[in-house]
Design a protein around this motif. Structure first.
Motif, PDB file in Angstrom:
ATOM      1  N   HIS A  43       0.865  -1.182   0.000  1.00  0.00           N
ATOM      2  CA  HIS A  43       0.000   0.000   0.000  1.00  0.00           C
ATOM      3  C   HIS A  43       0.896   1.225   0.000  1.00  0.00           C
ATOM      4  CE1 HIS A  43      -3.345   2.669   1.204  1.00  0.00           C
ATOM      5  NE2 HIS A  43      -2.431   3.264   1.953  1.00  0.00           N
ATOM      6  N   ALA A  44       0.675   2.131  -0.930  1.00  0.00           N
ATOM      7  CA  ALA A  44       1.465   3.371  -0.997  1.00  0.00           C
ATOM      8  C   ALA A  44       0.539   4.528  -1.316  1.00  0.00           C
ATOM      9  CB  ALA A  44       2.566   3.249  -2.056  1.00  0.00           C
ATOM     10  N   GLU A  45       0.326   5.396  -0.320  1.00  0.00           N
ATOM     11  CA  GLU A  45      -0.515   6.578  -0.475  1.00  0.00           C
ATOM     12  C   GLU A  45       0.041   7.688   0.408  1.00  0.00           C
ATOM     13  OE1 GLU A  45      -5.240   7.885  -0.171  1.00  0.00           O
ATOM     14  OE2 GLU A  45      -4.623   5.817   0.198  1.00  0.00           O
ATOM     15  N   GLY A  46       0.652   8.679  -0.245  1.00  0.00           N
ATOM     16  CA  GLY A  46       1.289   9.745   0.529  1.00  0.00           C
ATOM     17  C   GLY A  46       2.422   9.183   1.362  1.00  0.00           C
ATOM     18  N   LEU A  47       2.382   9.448   2.675  1.00  0.00           N
ATOM     19  CA  LEU A  47       3.410   8.942   3.579  1.00  0.00           C
ATOM     20  C   LEU A  47       3.053   7.575   4.143  1.00  0.00           C
ATOM     21  CD1 LEU A  47       4.261  12.221   5.555  1.00  0.00           C
ATOM     22  CD2 LEU A  47       5.499  11.202   3.627  1.00  0.00           C
ATOM     23  N   ALA A  48       1.885   7.091   3.824  1.00  0.00           N
ATOM     24  CA  ALA A  48       1.460   5.777   4.319  1.00  0.00           C
ATOM     25  C   ALA A  48       1.932   4.697   3.349  1.00  0.00           C
ATOM     26  CB  ALA A  48      -0.053   5.730   4.469  1.00  0.00           C
ATOM     27  N   ILE A  49       3.117   4.183   3.600  1.00  0.00           N
ATOM     28  CA  ILE A  49       3.709   3.140   2.762  1.00  0.00           C
ATOM     29  C   ILE A  49       3.982   1.927   3.639  1.00  0.00           C
ATOM     30  CG2 ILE A  49       5.615   2.525   1.250  1.00  0.00           C
ATOM     31  CD1 ILE A  49       5.946   5.485   0.622  1.00  0.00           C
ATOM     32  N   ARG A  50       3.297   0.840   3.352  1.00  0.00           N
ATOM     33  CA  ARG A  50       3.385  -0.354   4.206  1.00  0.00           C
ATOM     34  C   ARG A  50       2.981  -1.582   3.399  1.00  0.00           C
ATOM     35  NH1 ARG A  50      -1.773  -1.544   4.664  1.00  0.00           N
ATOM     36  NH2 ARG A  50      -3.377   0.102   4.747  1.00  0.00           N
ATOM     37  N   PRO A  51       3.311  -2.775   3.918  1.00  0.00           N
ATOM     38  CA  PRO A  51       2.822  -3.994   3.263  1.00  0.00           C
ATOM     39  C   PRO A  51       1.302  -4.045   3.302  1.00  0.00           C
ATOM     40  CG  PRO A  51       4.610  -4.492   4.775  1.00  0.00           C
ATOM     41  CD  PRO A  51       4.222  -3.067   5.019  1.00  0.00           C
ATOM     42  N   GLY A  52       0.712  -4.543   2.236  1.00  0.00           N
ATOM     43  CA  GLY A  52      -0.740  -4.670   2.178  1.00  0.00           C
ATOM     44  C   GLY A  52      -1.228  -5.897   2.909  1.00  0.00           C
ATOM     45  N   HIS A  53      -2.532  -6.092   2.887  1.00  0.00           N
ATOM     46  CA  HIS A  53      -3.132  -7.227   3.580  1.00  0.00           C
ATOM     47  C   HIS A  53      -3.368  -8.404   2.634  1.00  0.00           C
ATOM     48  CE1 HIS A  53      -3.646  -4.647   7.014  1.00  0.00           C
ATOM     49  NE2 HIS A  53      -4.389  -3.786   6.313  1.00  0.00           N
ATOM     50  N   GLY A  54      -3.005  -8.243   1.373  1.00  0.00           N
ATOM     51  CA  GLY A  54      -3.307  -9.277   0.389  1.00  0.00           C
ATOM     52  C   GLY A  54      -2.159 -10.209   0.080  1.00  0.00           C
ATOM     53  N   THR A  55      -1.299 -10.471   1.062  1.00  0.00           N
ATOM     54  CA  THR A  55      -0.149 -11.337   0.822  1.00  0.00           C
ATOM     55  C   THR A  55      -0.591 -12.754   0.440  1.00  0.00           C
ATOM     56  OG1 THR A  55       1.213 -10.094   2.371  1.00  0.00           O
ATOM     57  CG2 THR A  55       1.931 -12.313   1.841  1.00  0.00           C
ATOM     58  N   SER A  56       0.012 -13.294  -0.619  1.00  0.00           N
ATOM     59  CA  SER A  56      -0.233 -14.673  -1.032  1.00  0.00           C
ATOM     60  C   SER A  56       1.004 -15.489  -0.684  1.00  0.00           C
ATOM     61  CB  SER A  56      -0.507 -14.731  -2.543  1.00  0.00           C
ATOM     62  OG  SER A  56      -0.686 -16.068  -2.949  1.00  0.00           O
ATOM     63  N   ALA A  57       0.903 -16.262   0.375  1.00  0.00           N
ATOM     64  CA  ALA A  57       2.063 -17.010   0.863  1.00  0.00           C
ATOM     65  C   ALA A  57       2.136 -18.374   0.183  1.00  0.00           C
ATOM     66  CB  ALA A  57       1.978 -17.135   2.373  1.00  0.00           C
ATOM     67  N   HIS A  58       2.255 -19.444   0.976  1.00  0.00           N
ATOM     68  CA  HIS A  58       2.486 -20.767   0.383  1.00  0.00           C
ATOM     69  C   HIS A  58       1.270 -21.294  -0.360  1.00  0.00           C
ATOM     70  CE1 HIS A  58       3.923 -24.861  -0.121  1.00  0.00           C
ATOM     71  NE2 HIS A  58       2.743 -25.262   0.330  1.00  0.00           N
ATOM     72  N   THR A  59       1.480 -21.723  -1.576  1.00  0.00           N
ATOM     73  CA  THR A  59       0.483 -22.482  -2.335  1.00  0.00           C
ATOM     74  C   THR A  59       1.080 -23.796  -2.826  1.00  0.00           C
ATOM     75  OG1 THR A  59       1.082 -21.126  -4.270  1.00  0.00           O
ATOM     76  CG2 THR A  59      -0.935 -20.540  -3.095  1.00  0.00           C
ATOM     77  N   GLY A  60       2.370 -23.809  -3.128  1.00  0.00           N
ATOM     78  CA  GLY A  60       2.994 -25.037  -3.592  1.00  0.00           C
ATOM     79  C   GLY A  60       4.485 -24.841  -3.825  1.00  0.00           C
ATOM     80  N   PHE A  61       5.172 -25.969  -4.068  1.00  0.00           N
ATOM     81  CA  PHE A  61       6.599 -25.971  -4.376  1.00  0.00           C
ATOM     82  C   PHE A  61       6.800 -26.372  -5.838  1.00  0.00           C
ATOM     83  CE2 PHE A  61       6.326 -27.222   0.137  1.00  0.00           C
ATOM     84  CZ  PHE A  61       7.123 -26.248   0.720  1.00  0.00           C
ATOM     85  N   LEU A  62       7.877 -25.894  -6.432  1.00  0.00           N
ATOM     86  CA  LEU A  62       8.277 -26.318  -7.767  1.00  0.00           C
ATOM     87  C   LEU A  62       9.577 -27.102  -7.678  1.00  0.00           C
ATOM     88  CD1 LEU A  62       7.625 -23.175 -10.013  1.00  0.00           C
ATOM     89  CD2 LEU A  62       6.101 -25.100  -9.538  1.00  0.00           C
ATOM     90  N   VAL A  63       9.618 -28.236  -8.355  1.00  0.00           N
ATOM     91  CA  VAL A  63      10.835 -29.047  -8.473  1.00  0.00           C
ATOM     92  C   VAL A  63      11.194 -29.083  -9.948  1.00  0.00           C
ATOM     93  CG1 VAL A  63      11.911 -31.270  -8.018  1.00  0.00           C
ATOM     94  CG2 VAL A  63      10.057 -30.449  -6.532  1.00  0.00           C
ATOM     95  N   ILE A  64      12.361 -28.565 -10.294  1.00  0.00           N
ATOM     96  CA  ILE A  64      12.728 -28.398 -11.703  1.00  0.00           C
ATOM     97  C   ILE A  64      14.057 -29.089 -11.981  1.00  0.00           C
ATOM     98  CG2 ILE A  64      13.269 -26.703 -13.504  1.00  0.00           C
ATOM     99  CD1 ILE A  64      11.488 -24.741 -11.888  1.00  0.00           C
ATOM    100  N   SER A  65      14.111 -29.846 -13.080  1.00  0.00           N
ATOM    101  CA  SER A  65      15.331 -30.563 -13.439  1.00  0.00           C
ATOM    102  C   SER A  65      15.378 -30.746 -14.953  1.00  0.00           C
ATOM    103  CB  SER A  65      15.363 -31.926 -12.735  1.00  0.00           C
ATOM    104  OG  SER A  65      16.553 -32.629 -13.047  1.00  0.00           O
ATOM    105  N   ARG A  66      16.574 -30.956 -15.509  1.00  0.00           N
ATOM    106  CA  ARG A  66      16.739 -31.140 -16.952  1.00  0.00           C
ATOM    107  C   ARG A  66      17.191 -32.559 -17.274  1.00  0.00           C
ATOM    108  NH1 ARG A  66      19.304 -26.189 -20.195  1.00  0.00           N
ATOM    109  NH2 ARG A  66      18.137 -27.307 -21.824  1.00  0.00           N
ATOM    110  N   ARG A  67      16.738 -33.032 -18.420  1.00  0.00           N
ATOM    111  CA  ARG A  67      17.048 -34.400 -18.863  1.00  0.00           C
ATOM    112  C   ARG A  67      18.437 -34.443 -19.468  1.00  0.00           C
ATOM    113  NH1 ARG A  67      17.630 -39.238 -18.865  1.00  0.00           N
ATOM    114  NH2 ARG A  67      16.239 -40.767 -19.854  1.00  0.00           N
TER     115      ARG A  67
END
Length: 302
Positions: free
Chosen positions: A240-264
């Motif tokens: 959230h950024a409005e004038g001097l009010a700059i702070r983290p918002g309330h809409g944080t999207s935290a853990h939903t899943g992990f990615l495992v990535i590898s090449r053949r």
């Protein structure tokens, strides 16, 4: 005519979706119908006020509430469309497209399909000249996914094949550039997809728990034909950024899943010896999972 990108231009028409956003940022997805009315606590909104006009306009309810009207972006459609199964959220779909290097014309395998959220993102990335082979065990999920995809692109996609059944039993012999596994036990499919992947191809597994994360990583190591897996988790925090009010918002999207990535690796090539040994006790006497063959002094599972 099929709209492969899902992007529409021109005036709003009956039969397409719009997203209405109120002054507090709350969103509502509407399917426009001639003569229809959307009822809210602030009064009714007539669909006819939007049909025939451009997007990016405001419409006012009978009670005086203003709503901003736009066609939904892909990320908005993914989270508001009908679903039979949980979807891969946009933040993870975006990571998959980049980390898995999905490119126009790619030959991609996807399993399972769920409600089709990632499918739409993959189809947009590979275009009509690519090939996406999707596998889903449950007919109900497949039906919802097909409906969502065809609604978004306004028809059938020539690059998409949807198969209902178990991946290991139904997998085609086509060569693959990329493999995306979103399922409960992706480690059960690594051998099957590995046989069909091109050298240099990439596999990406999306899992929900740390237990699944470890099992997939160890299975790739035990296979021997893949590079050391790269493990990530993505979080997104609104601000959230409005004038001097700059702070983290309330809409944080935290853990939903992990990615495992590898090449053949190329046929007949084994993964290089790991320079960093596992922590003491990582493969203790109670461990029952796959056993990597390239750890000094550690016998692979027979």
């Amino acid at each position: 005519m099929t709209n492969f990108s899902g992007v529409r231009r021109g005036p709003l028409v009956a039969g397409e979706r719009v997203t209405l956003t109120d002054t507090k940022g709350r969103r509502k997805s509407l399917l426009l119908k001639e003569g229809a009315v959307w009822h809210t606590t602030k009064g009714a909104v007539s669909h006819d006020e939007l049909i025939g006009g451009p997007e990016g306009v405001t419409v006012k309810s009978v009670g005086g509430m203003q709503y901003l009207a736009f066609r939904p972006l892909l990320n908005e459609f993914m989270v508001s469309m009908p679903r039979e199964a949980a979807v891969i959220y946009p933040k993870d779909a975006a990571q998959i497209l980049m980390w898995a290097d999905i490119f126009p014309g790619a030959r991609v395998l996807e399993a399972g399909v769920g409600s089709g959220a990632l499918t739409m993102a993959l189809l947009r990335a590979i275009g009509p000249d690519g090939a996406l082979h999707s596998y889903e065990r449950r007919q109900a999920f497949a039906d919802v996914a097909r409906g969502n995809v065809e609604t978004f692109i306004e028809g059938e996609h020539p690059a998409w094949t949807l198969t209902v059944g178990d991946l290991v039993e139904e997998i085609r012999d086509d060569r693959l550039d990329r493999v995306i596994l979103d399922m409960l036990a992706p480690w059960e499919c690594i051998e099957a997809v590995g046989e069909r992947m091109e050298a240099g191809g990439l596999i990406c597994c999306y899992v929900a728990t740390s237990t699944q994360l470890g099992r997939v990583a160890d299975t790739l190591r035990a296979h021997g034909g893949f590079t050391e897996p790269h493990l990530t988790e993505t979080t997104v925090r609104d601000w959230h950024a409005e004038g001097l009010a700059i702070r983290p918002g309330h809409g944080t999207s935290a853990h939903t899943g992990f990615l495992v990535i590898s090449r053949r690796l190329a046929p007949g090539v084994s993964a290089p010896m790991r320079k960093r040994r596992p922590a003491p006790g990582a493969y203790g006497p109670d461990y029952t999972g796959p056993r990597p063959a390239n750890i000094p002094g550690f016998a692979p599972e027979s």
